[in-house]
Design a protein around this motif. Structure first.
Motif, PDB file in Angstrom:
ATOM      1  N   VAL A 250      54.125  -7.372  98.524  1.00  0.00           N
ATOM      2  CA  VAL A 250      53.017  -6.333  98.115  1.00  0.00           C
ATOM      3  C   VAL A 250      52.717  -5.292  99.139  1.00  0.00           C
ATOM      4  O   VAL A 250      52.491  -4.114  98.713  1.00  0.00           O
ATOM      5  CB  VAL A 250      51.649  -7.510  97.951  1.00  0.00           C
ATOM      6  CG1 VAL A 250      50.461  -6.502  97.788  1.00  0.00           C
ATOM      7  CG2 VAL A 250      51.790  -8.253  96.536  1.00  0.00           C
TER       8      VAL A 250
ATOM      9  N   ALA B 232      51.905  -2.537  96.461  1.00  0.00           N
ATOM     10  CA  ALA B 232      51.587  -3.028  94.991  1.00  0.00           C
ATOM     11  C   ALA B 232      50.234  -3.056  94.787  1.00  0.00           C
ATOM     12  O   ALA B 232      49.398  -3.380  95.985  1.00  0.00           O
ATOM     13  CB  ALA B 232      52.554  -4.060  94.827  1.00  0.00           C
TER      14      ALA B 232
ATOM     15  N   VAL C 183      50.386  -8.274  91.088  1.00  0.00           N
ATOM     16  CA  VAL C 183      51.410  -9.324  91.340  1.00  0.00           C
ATOM     17  C   VAL C 183      50.987  -9.997  89.694  1.00  0.00           C
ATOM     18  O   VAL C 183      50.102 -10.676  89.523  1.00  0.00           O
ATOM     19  CB  VAL C 183      51.169 -10.588  92.260  1.00  0.00           C
ATOM     20  CG1 VAL C 183      52.152 -11.358  92.188  1.00  0.00           C
ATOM     21  CG2 VAL C 183      51.314  -9.730  93.469  1.00  0.00           C
TER      22      VAL C 183
ATOM     23  N   VAL D 252      44.958  -7.323  95.900  1.00  0.00           N
ATOM     24  CA  VAL D 252      45.847  -7.159  94.720  1.00  0.00           C
ATOM     25  C   VAL D 252      45.246  -8.030  93.744  1.00  0.00           C
ATOM     26  O   VAL D 252      44.646  -9.110  93.791  1.00  0.00           O
ATOM     27  CB  VAL D 252      47.272  -7.602  95.265  1.00  0.00           C
ATOM     28  CG1 VAL D 252      47.404  -9.069  95.379  1.00  0.00           C
ATOM     29  CG2 VAL D 252      48.263  -7.223  94.164  1.00  0.00           C
TER      30      VAL D 252
END
Length: 330
Positions: A101, A106, A109, A144
């Motif tokens: 990540v 990112a 997930v 995330v």
């Protein structure tokens, strides 16, 4: 790198840039709360964690895909996916995911197993608890979204087995789609009554029914199998069944203070996702608190009352009460 980036560097947000003793202990403690055979499908469903194949494609390089299949991994996988099996999921798995990540910047997930009913949601729950445990000891894991792929790899490979930019390492001896197609076989689109063809995969006997897969043998023989698809979306998805007369009510004074507001609202969202109450009553809500709370995926499963006209500014005090329910559509 296909749909996802590949992790090569260690996660550096932990204390001292490594997995120090305190974070390791915190993650280990969090992971021990998830039993190896526990069922987290309803938690993921009610929390709004499921994403479609099309939504995953739209996420592109913003998503890290984590494949948690075990012996049924051989024969093909989503391009670029990390393989971290459910049976061996532990502290190192969490570190690998958070490293990926961080390296790829990112924003999501996305977990999956073969059908994304048992192992995928279970590992998603593990990661969320591990990240929560890290925050509680002052660490800063990346912000995330944790999601689950609807239909799992079975749904993905049925649709994309021909496309090398979607599926890599495909071996027809495991799925036989090419052989069936050459023989003029039936449609490859996923149907609830057609289990995955992988020889190393067997649908768990007690697996619940989903919109994309039938229930396992034991669940089919029980009460859940009597719920047809319209009833599944209208009643079970809202947490209410004709066989369960229990009404779950959660009431909470969330405290109107701005002290650690984001962290507190995230914890409240996790609490609601964990207990899945039918009705939620929140006191001392402000516009800012509710805006932060609604970023949690579990809150989207509820239909909420309207705030007073003008919100906090238009009220005769600094806060108000909000009611949410999963028993009716908004």
């Amino acid at each position: 790198a296909g749909l996802v980036g590949r992790a090569r560097h260690s996660f550096s947000v932990f204390v001292g840039g490594s997995m120090a003793d305190k974070p390791t202990a915190a993650i280990t403690s969090a992971l021990t709360t998830i039993e190896a055979s526990s069922d987290w499908y309803r938690w993921a469903r009610d929390g709004g964690l499921y994403v479609t194949r099309e939504e995953l494609i739209e996420l592109g390089d913003r998503a890290i895909v984590v494949d948690v299949r075990d012996d049924d991994f051989e024969g093909g996988n989503i391009v670029g996916a990390l393989h971290l099996s459910d049976g061996a999921f532990g502290v190192a798995s969490v570190q690998t995911i958070l490293s990926a990540v961080e390296r790829c910047s990112a924003s999501a997930v996305v977990f999956h197993c073969m059908e994304s009913v048992r192992r995928g949601p279970r590992c998603a729950r593990r990661l969320k608890l591990a990240m929560q445990a890290l925050r509680q000891i002052g660490c800063t894991p990346p912000n995330v979204a944790v999601l689950v792929l609807e239909g799992g790899f079975d749904g993905w490979v049925r649709r994309f087995w021909r496309e090398a930019h979607r599926v890599e390492n495909y071996k027809d001896e495991y799925y036989m789609y090419q052989e069936m197609e050459q023989a003029g076989g039936t449609s490859l689109f996923i149907t609830p009554d057609e289990p995955p063809s992988h020889p190393a995969y067997e649908r768990p006997a007690d697996q619940p029914a989903t919109p994309w897969s039938s229930a396992g043998a034991q669940a089919s023989a029980g009460e859940q199998a009597s719920i047809d698809e319209p009833a599944l979306s209208a009643s079970v998805a809202n947490g209410v069944t004709t066989t369960d007369p229990t009404l779950r009510l959660l009431t909470l004074n969330i405290w109107f203070s701005r002290h650690q507001l984001t962290r507190r609202m995230r914890a409240i969202g996790d609490l609601i996702a964990s207990h899945r109450p039918h009705v939620v009553a929140l006191q001392e809500v402000t516009d800012e608190h509710f805006a932060s709370l609604t970023t949690h995926p579990a809150i989207a499963a509820y239909c909420w009352s309207a705030p007073p006209p003008g919100g906090s500014a238009g009220w005769d005090c600094d806060y108000y009460t909000m009611l949410g329910t999963r028993m009716a559509e908004c």
